[in-house]
Design a protein around this motif. Structure first.
Motif, mmCIF file in Angstrom:
data_model
loop_
_atom_site.group_PDB
_atom_site.id
_atom_site.type_symbol
_atom_site.label_atom_id
_atom_site.label_comp_id
_atom_site.label_asym_id
_atom_site.label_seq_id
_atom_site.Cartn_x
_atom_site.Cartn_y
_atom_site.Cartn_z
ATOM 1 N N ARG A 236 -11.794 63.312 6.268
ATOM 2 C CA ARG A 236 -12.445 62.134 6.818
ATOM 3 C C ARG A 236 -13.410 62.554 7.919
ATOM 4 N N LEU A 237 -14.336 61.668 8.245
ATOM 5 C CA LEU A 237 -15.357 61.917 9.261
ATOM 6 C C LEU A 237 -15.217 60.916 10.389
ATOM 7 N N ASN A 238 -15.783 61.274 11.543
ATOM 8 C CA ASN A 238 -15.768 60.313 12.650
ATOM 9 C C ASN A 238 -16.609 59.090 12.318
ATOM 10 N N SER A 239 -17.592 59.251 11.430
ATOM 11 C CA SER A 239 -18.405 58.116 10.993
ATOM 12 C C SER A 239 -19.182 58.513 9.755
ATOM 13 N N ASN A 240 -19.317 57.581 8.811
ATOM 14 C CA ASN A 240 -20.183 57.804 7.652
ATOM 15 C C ASN A 240 -21.571 57.253 7.868
ATOM 16 N N GLY A 252 -15.705 66.248 11.669
ATOM 17 C CA GLY A 252 -14.920 66.132 10.451
ATOM 18 C C GLY A 252 -13.487 66.568 10.680
ATOM 19 N N TYR A 253 -12.567 65.938 9.967
ATOM 20 C CA TYR A 253 -11.142 66.252 10.058
ATOM 21 C C TYR A 253 -10.618 66.529 8.658
ATOM 22 N N MET A 254 -9.949 67.663 8.483
ATOM 23 C CA MET A 254 -9.413 68.042 7.186
ATOM 24 C C MET A 254 -7.921 68.313 7.334
ATOM 25 N N GLY A 255 -7.111 67.425 6.795
ATOM 26 C CA GLY A 255 -5.670 67.621 6.820
ATOM 27 C C GLY A 255 -5.223 68.372 5.579
ATOM 28 N N VAL A 256 -4.511 69.497 5.777
ATOM 29 C CA VAL A 256 -4.014 70.300 4.656
ATOM 30 C C VAL A 256 -2.502 70.434 4.822
ATOM 31 N N PHE A 257 -1.753 69.821 3.920
ATOM 32 C CA PHE A 257 -0.297 69.767 4.046
ATOM 33 C C PHE A 257 0.369 70.043 2.704
ATOM 34 N N PHE A 303 -17.283 70.339 13.724
ATOM 35 C CA PHE A 303 -18.289 69.412 14.210
ATOM 36 C C PHE A 303 -19.677 70.021 14.059
ATOM 37 N N LEU A 304 -20.669 69.161 14.035
ATOM 38 C CA LEU A 304 -22.064 69.575 13.964
ATOM 39 C C LEU A 304 -22.807 68.818 15.048
ATOM 40 N N VAL A 360 -20.613 61.106 1.233
ATOM 41 C CA VAL A 360 -21.997 60.948 1.683
ATOM 42 C C VAL A 360 -21.993 60.354 3.080
ATOM 43 N N ILE A 361 -22.856 60.852 3.945
ATOM 44 C CA ILE A 361 -23.090 60.201 5.228
ATOM 45 C C ILE A 361 -24.510 59.659 5.255
#
Length: 612
Positions: A236-240, A252-257, A303-304, A360-361
């Motif tokens: 997920r992203l902080n905003s699209n 961006g946040y990437m959860g890997v579980f 982040f970018l 897409v953002i």
């Protein structure tokens, strides 16, 4: 509807596709027709069915989106242009979206198609998209040899799809049953492998003409192993939607579980594709640096900053793709080390690879901004050693990045002073730095060490009169980037020398000290003779009395010596959350070492370093 039953039918449909756009598009009519067909095949219940819509985004939709939302239909969209509004509408239905550029659309399209086809209501039943790679076999090379990795949760009934722009031959190295199906019209080879693959699979691509250049797009999917919880990736992203400004960073946040357990130590990336087709590779970290809040929680963060978001004022749709690789580890006894850590007692899941579309953002009002993001503050500065003969101090830290924890810095500043306050420090003279500072300009996360000739520091060098009696020196470090954005000063550390005799008086002899004071041995022998000569009652009384006298004498002696120690015997202090109240001592000639815990009142001897 035309059913594809042969290559001739496929080619006729290909020829019917217009190559030029004329007029608008009645998107609503296409959506309504899809609803009708879905209802025909499902008996009327079209909830959780999926529509894949390709469009430039321009056209009429009427109330078709609202209608499919009300019926529970999921809409996935592929955008081929910079106009329109369908990216937002796909999200409203729970669907995904992809932006396909002319330069690199094929690679991402395959990943998006696979993601759409594989997605189910239950993550544990989903096939995994392992690879989505663009392979370039240059002129002069006849073959390309590649390898696909499988972790312990995946590898059942694997499918590989090769798409190429010139004829090639595909071969697979495995003892399992392999089926190859080639479509000479679309230049596609589909390989299916039945059974369970473990660890890796090798393949070879061979060109017909070694003097030509061939591009191959490889997509690999595989089913989960029954009875083993799969690895699930959530992105997920902080905003699209970003209305561009100086604070318009993309996080961006990437959860890997695997189940509820985080998968650690992976290399996680998102690839951002701007409207011109240019790619920006963003690395995500799970180490508590940059924008990552908590280390080793399974949520990788990247982040970018706004000055790195490219594109142009004419474009606003940006595509994202996911790339995960590396040995996946489940938490064990703990994670140790600085930023590049190692996992102690962790369980390996094998080499984990995952790919996919990141969505897409939408970026409005893009402008080129200046770099205002500084490097990250160094928080793990430590003293590794102090030489007892020449006063050389070895400092260690983890390299920060150009933009927080990304990239590499452009330069360093080193502060030194007789007090811990930043205001009391001045720049460390270059002749006192015994290491090549240019070797510190490395990628963020690299471990670094530096030697300082602290023994040559004079009071005048740190802005004090020559008559000043200074023996403890404090150090800090900060970095700056190519735009002269300065990081905050690091945590402070200090270094100095300690007379071994002072340590012996304060804490008594240790196992590494062999020359004990003669008078202590004499007193101990006299006391032994007295104890032998007295009765039981006298023994107890005498023992209590002597203990009280010795305690009083030692307390006064230690207090007196401690005051002298504070005035004349400086020390090395580690500051910061990981090193609170830790002191490092280096003694001339034959130093001894011990560990003393103020809270527990005990100590432990170990080699040439003292922590208490």
């Amino acid at each position: 509807m035309t059913e594809v039953t042969s290559d001739e039918v496929k080619e006729s449909l290909r020829a019917a596709v217009p190559t030029q756009t004329i007029g608008g598009t009645n998107i609503a009519a296409g959506i309504y027709e899809c609803q009708r067909i879905l209802a025909q095949y499902t008996g009327g219940d079209i909830k959780n069915t999926r529509i894949l819509l390709h469009s430039d985004g321009e056209g009429t939709v009427d109330n078709s989106i609202e209608q499919i939302i009300s019926e529970g239909v999921i809409l996935d969209t592929v955008l081929f242009g910079q106009g329109g509004f369908l990216a937002d509408r796909a999200g409203e239905t729970g669907g995904q979206q992809y932006f396909a550029s002319d330069e690199r659309g094929g690679v991402g399209l395959l990943a998006f198609y696979e993601s759409t086809a594989l997605r189910t209501c239950e993550a544990e039943n989903e096939d995994a998209l392992l690879n989505n790679d663009l392979i370039l076999i240059i002129a002069g090379e006849l073959t390309y040899q590649g390898r696909v990795y499988f972790d312990v949760t995946i590898g059942l009934n694997t499918k590989m799809v090769f798409q190429y722009d010139a004829r090639v031959e595909i071969s697979i190295s495995t003892n399992l049953q392999v089926t190859l199906s080639e479509d000479v019209i679309s230049l596609t080879t589909i390989v299916t492998i039945e059974g369970q693959l473990e660890q890796f699979l090798d393949y070879t691509i061979t060109k017909e003409d070694p003097d030509t250049e061939v591009s191959v797009i490889l997509t690999v999917t595989s089913s989960p192993v029954p009875g083993i919880q799969p690895i699930v990736v959530n992105n997920r992203l902080n905003s699209n939607n970003i209305d561009f400004s100086a604070s318009s960073e993309l996080i961006g946040y990437m959860g890997v579980f695997q189940g509820y357990s985080p998968v650690l130590q992976l290399a996680v990336f998102t690839v951002l594709e701007d409207p011109s087709g240019s790619l920006t590779r963003i690395q995500y970290y799970d180490d508590g640096t940059g924008k990552d809040s908590v280390a080793n929680d399974g949520i990788y963060t990247g982040f970018l900053p706004p000055h790195l978001i490219g594109g142009g004022s004419s474009g606003k749709f940006y595509g994202l793709s996911i790339d995960i690789q590396g040995e996946g580890l489940l938490p064990g006894l703990g994670v140790v080390g600085r930023r590049k850590k190692r996992c102690v007692g962790c369980n390996s899941l094998g080499n984990v690879t995952r790919s996919g579309s990141g969505g897409v953002i939408v970026i409005d009002n893009w402008v080129q901004l200046n770099d205002t993001t500084p490097p990250e503050k160094i928080t793990d500065l430590t003293v590794l050693a102090v030489s007892e003969d020449n006063g050389k101090v070895t400092l260690a830290w983890t390299a920060p990045g150009e933009d927080l924890n990304m990239g590499r810095v452009s330069g360093y500043e080193f502060g030194v002073g007789a007090e811990v306050s930043i205001d009391a420090m001045i720049n460390l003279a270059s002749e006192l730095i015994l290491s090549d500072v240019s070797t510190f300009l490395v990628e963020a996360g690299s471990p670094l060490e530096m030697q300082v000739n602290a023994g040559a520091i004079t009071p005048a060098m740190i802005g004090l009169p020559e008559s000043a009696n200074i023996s403890t020196y404090y150090f800090r470090i900060r970095t700056y980037d190519s735009s002269n954005n300065y990081a905050n000063w690091s945590n402070p550390v200090s270094a100095s020398y300690v007379d071994p005799a002072v340590i012996a008086v304060l804490y008594g002899p240790t196992t590494t000290t062999t020359n004990q004071p003669t008078e202590i041995t004499t007193k101990t022998s006299s006391l032994t003779i007295i104890l032998i000569c007295v009765g039981l009652g006298g023994f107890l009384a005498l023992a209590v009395g002597l203990a009280m006298c010795l305690y009083s004498f030692n307390s006064k002696s230690k207090l007196k010596d401690r005051r002298s120690y504070r005035q004349a015997s400086p020390h090395v202090t580690f500051y910061g959350s990981a090193y609170n109240n830790d002191h490092y001592y280096s003694m001339p000639q034959e130093p001894f070492s011990f560990q003393h815990d103020h809270r527990r009142g005990n100590h432990q001897v170990f080699n040439n370093a003292v922590y208490y």
